[in-house]
Design an enzyme around this catalytic site. Structure first.
Site, PDB file in Angstrom:
ATOM      1  N   LYS A 183       2.544 -35.493 -23.401  1.00 57.54           N
ATOM      2  CA  LYS A 183       3.173 -35.679 -22.092  1.00 57.54           C
ATOM      3  C   LYS A 183       4.075 -34.488 -21.804  1.00 57.54           C
ATOM      4  O   LYS A 183       5.107 -34.303 -22.457  1.00 57.54           O
ATOM      5  CB  LYS A 183       3.985 -36.971 -22.077  1.00 57.54           C
ATOM      6  CG  LYS A 183       3.182 -38.227 -22.408  1.00 57.54           C
ATOM      7  CD  LYS A 183       4.107 -39.383 -22.758  1.00 57.54           C
ATOM      8  CE  LYS A 183       3.344 -40.657 -23.028  1.00 57.54           C
ATOM      9  NZ  LYS A 183       2.514 -40.589 -24.234  1.00 57.54           N
ATOM     10  N   ASP A 188       6.272 -23.087 -13.124  1.00 56.86           N
ATOM     11  CA  ASP A 188       6.414 -21.624 -13.121  1.00 56.86           C
ATOM     12  C   ASP A 188       6.620 -21.052 -14.515  1.00 56.86           C
ATOM     13  O   ASP A 188       7.172 -19.948 -14.679  1.00 56.86           O
ATOM     14  CB  ASP A 188       7.566 -21.186 -12.207  1.00 56.86           C
ATOM     15  CG  ASP A 188       7.211 -21.331 -10.727  1.00 56.86           C
ATOM     16  OD1 ASP A 188       6.010 -21.448 -10.410  1.00 56.86           O
ATOM     17  OD2 ASP A 188       8.138 -21.332  -9.902  1.00 56.86           O
ATOM     18  N   LYS A 418      10.532 -42.382 -27.826  1.00 54.11           N
ATOM     19  CA  LYS A 418      10.062 -41.883 -29.114  1.00 54.11           C
ATOM     20  C   LYS A 418      10.958 -40.698 -29.478  1.00 54.11           C
ATOM     21  O   LYS A 418      10.787 -39.585 -28.968  1.00 54.11           O
ATOM     22  CB  LYS A 418       8.603 -41.413 -29.032  1.00 54.11           C
ATOM     23  CG  LYS A 418       7.627 -42.502 -28.566  1.00 54.11           C
ATOM     24  CD  LYS A 418       7.173 -42.206 -27.171  1.00 54.11           C
ATOM     25  CE  LYS A 418       5.998 -42.999 -26.691  1.00 54.11           C
ATOM     26  NZ  LYS A 418       5.920 -44.381 -26.972  1.00 54.11           N
ATOM     27  N   ASP A 423      21.025 -36.203 -39.267  1.00 54.69           N
ATOM     28  CA  ASP A 423      22.326 -35.659 -39.678  1.00 54.69           C
ATOM     29  C   ASP A 423      23.150 -35.162 -38.488  1.00 54.69           C
ATOM     30  O   ASP A 423      23.945 -34.228 -38.626  1.00 54.69           O
ATOM     31  CB  ASP A 423      22.134 -34.513 -40.677  1.00 54.69           C
ATOM     32  CG  ASP A 423      21.583 -35.006 -42.012  1.00 54.69           C
ATOM     33  OD1 ASP A 423      21.706 -36.212 -42.289  1.00 54.69           O
ATOM     34  OD2 ASP A 423      21.017 -34.174 -42.750  1.00 54.69           O
TER      35      ASP A 423
END
Length: 521
Positions: A183, A188, A418, A423
């Protein structure tokens, strides 16, 4: 003797019917090839002079240091995510490259396609690459738009149309099972949006019944050009087929333009359409958009993964695994579809054994839209908890500011984000779920950034959502599952049974869990 003769005759007739059926299947699959193999295709690549465009100048005005770092910002608000796509398409001068798994035939989809047509009318080259899993509903309009001199549309790993589709899907399962889940949308060659969102109402807080909690990364500079290079590899692959070779002639461009125009106007007249106006001008110098200039890189599966030809070290999993195993203090995972299986349990449990605080957010039974995935996630829940992995499940009644603002706060919530943070330094946002399908079958992509500020921002955002909108799943001393729900600062509700609205859905998910399909989810 007569019984023996009758039995032999019956078997003979059944054999003839079986042979005839197999012959019909082979004829159907042979006569209904997924595409016309001889259809002309031309290779093309991204333009590399985007710096001189209006968007290129805006990127510099937003603080581009010119030292190889990229400008990035998190986009969690649904209407803003769609408004950015529409607004950036409106400002593009040379090219728009869009790559999506799903494009829905709904108001958000109409606004998206309509803006692509308007850009093409201005002379912008538009390349749209869609996985063919759900593209057939748009065949007529896509085929018509592809006649526009500035529009090219390709379908990835296409199916045949009509009655032959299920036949080919069965006979060519190994091919059609491998889908392009990537996705991205790039303007440009200097600005891009990458993340978990497909194009459809539920991804942008525009649906009455149910909406996804999702996340994009707005990125500008070198990483946008890197997204373009990956797009080119998919676009020029043998799996990317011109839509006209699959879907036929369809409508005339004039008819499609008129039909699409009516749908766009109808979408804009809704309260949601009016709300989009607030985000259309957000990517401008001096506007509220602020970019953080940080080291960033694209992590994407090579297109060869779709043909089972990629080396494991080249895949998304192979590239991100060193970051995961290198975690020292904290790993936070948000995965809409989470099926760890034994290897995942050992990986996350091993981190927890080293003292890493491992937290996973996924969907609850009520919030998930894929019960088969939930059924197989549930098989590993106790094992993860015994390894000291913290599990949270999104509540279907959770609220988000974008939906409250649009009067959709009663709509059901579902997790689609997702992302993972390590850390409080590294943050990955993309299309990759922690499940076998993302690991081995589908192609995926995302952007990994090295930024303590953004990784901390994302982690704090995630943790706030946990307390306010998710169940904490724990184990009792007897090994039973317990769901904790925080209603407010003073009220904690304990569920000794799985919180569910539908016993039928619960039964269905458990039946899925019994099926040997975990490796396909």
């Amino acid at each position: 003797m007569s019984d023996t003769i009758m039995t032999a005759a019956g078997k003979g007739r059944r054999g003839l019917w079986l042979m005839a059926g197999l012959l019909a299947l082979s004829l159907l699959s042979g006569c209904a090839a997924p595409w016309r193999a001889d259809y002309p295709r031309q290779q093309s690549v991204a333009f590399n002079q985007g710096e001189g465009t209006r968007l290129g100048r805006q990127v510099r005005a937003l603080g581009d240091p010119g030292d190889g770092r990229s400008g990035v910002a998190l986009v969690s608000d649904g209407p803003t995510a769609l408004a950015l796509r529409l607004g950036l398409a409106e400002r593009a001068e040379r090219s728009i490259d869009a790559q999506y798994y799903l494009l829905h035939d709904d108001p958000s989809g109409h606004l998206f396609v309509g803006q692509l047509m308007r850009a093409a009318d201005r002379g912008v080259r538009v390349r749209l690459l869609l996985d063919d899993m759900d593209a057939a509903a748009y065949d007529d309009i896509l085929s018509a738009l592809a006649r526009h001199p500035n529009v090219q549309i390709r379908l990835f790993n296409p199916f045949p149309r009509g009655l032959a589709r299920p036949v080919v899907a069965a006979l060519e399962f190994l091919r059609v099972n491998r889908r392009m889940h990537n996705k991205s949308m790039t303007f440009d060659n200097v600005v891009t949006l990458v993340g978990g969102r497909n194009i459809g109402d539920e991804y942008f807080a525009a649906k009455d019944e149910s909406n996804y909690n999702d996340l994009d990364l707005l990125a500008a500079g070198p990483v946008a050009a890197e997204v373009s290079r990956h797009f080119d590899a998919y676009w020029n692959s043998e799996k990317a087929v011109p839509v006209a070779a699959v879907a036929g002639d369809g409508l005339s461009l004039a008819v499609a333009r008129e039909r699409l125009g009516r749908r766009v106007q109808a979408a804009l007249r809704t309260p949601y359409g009016e709300a989009l106006a607030a985000g259309r001008d957000s990517f401008l110098p001096g506007a509220k958009t602020r970019l953080n200039w940080v080291p960033a890189r694209v992590i994407a599966d090579p297109v060869e993964k779709s043909s089972r030809r990629a080396r494991s070290s080249e895949t998304v999993t192979g590239q991100i695994l060193p970051y995961i195993t290198g975690a020292q203090e904290e790993l936070f995972v948000s995965s809409a579809y989470f099926v760890p299986r034994r290897k995942g349990v050992d990986l996350l449990g091993g981190l927890a054994d080293r003292g890493v605080e491992v937290t996973v957010l996924t969907n609850s039974m009520d919030s998930t839209d894929v019960l088969s995935v939930y059924g197989h996630y549930a098989l590993w829940r106790s094992a993860l908890l015994r390894r000291n992995v913290a599990l949270w499940e999104l509540r279907a009644d959770s609220a988000r500011p974008d939906r409250v603002r649009l009067g959709l706060d009663e709509s059901q919530s579902s997790l689609h984000t997702k992302a993972f943070a390590i850390d409080r330094r590294h943050l990955f946002v993309g299309s990759f779920n922690w499940d076998p399908r993302s690991v081995r079958i589908n192609t995926e992509m995302g952007i990994l950034i090295d930024s303590p500020a953004l990784a901390t921002e994302a982690t704090d955002l995630f943790r706030k959502a946990l307390v306010e909108n998710a169940y904490r799943v724990t184990l009792t001393d007897d090994g039973d599952l317990l769901w904790q729900e925080r209603r407010d600062a003073r009220t904690l509700v304990l569920h000794r049974g799985e919180p569910i609205m539908s016993h039928w859905r619960a039964l269905t998910s458990r039946l899925y869990g019994l099926l040997p399909i975990g490796g396909q989810l």
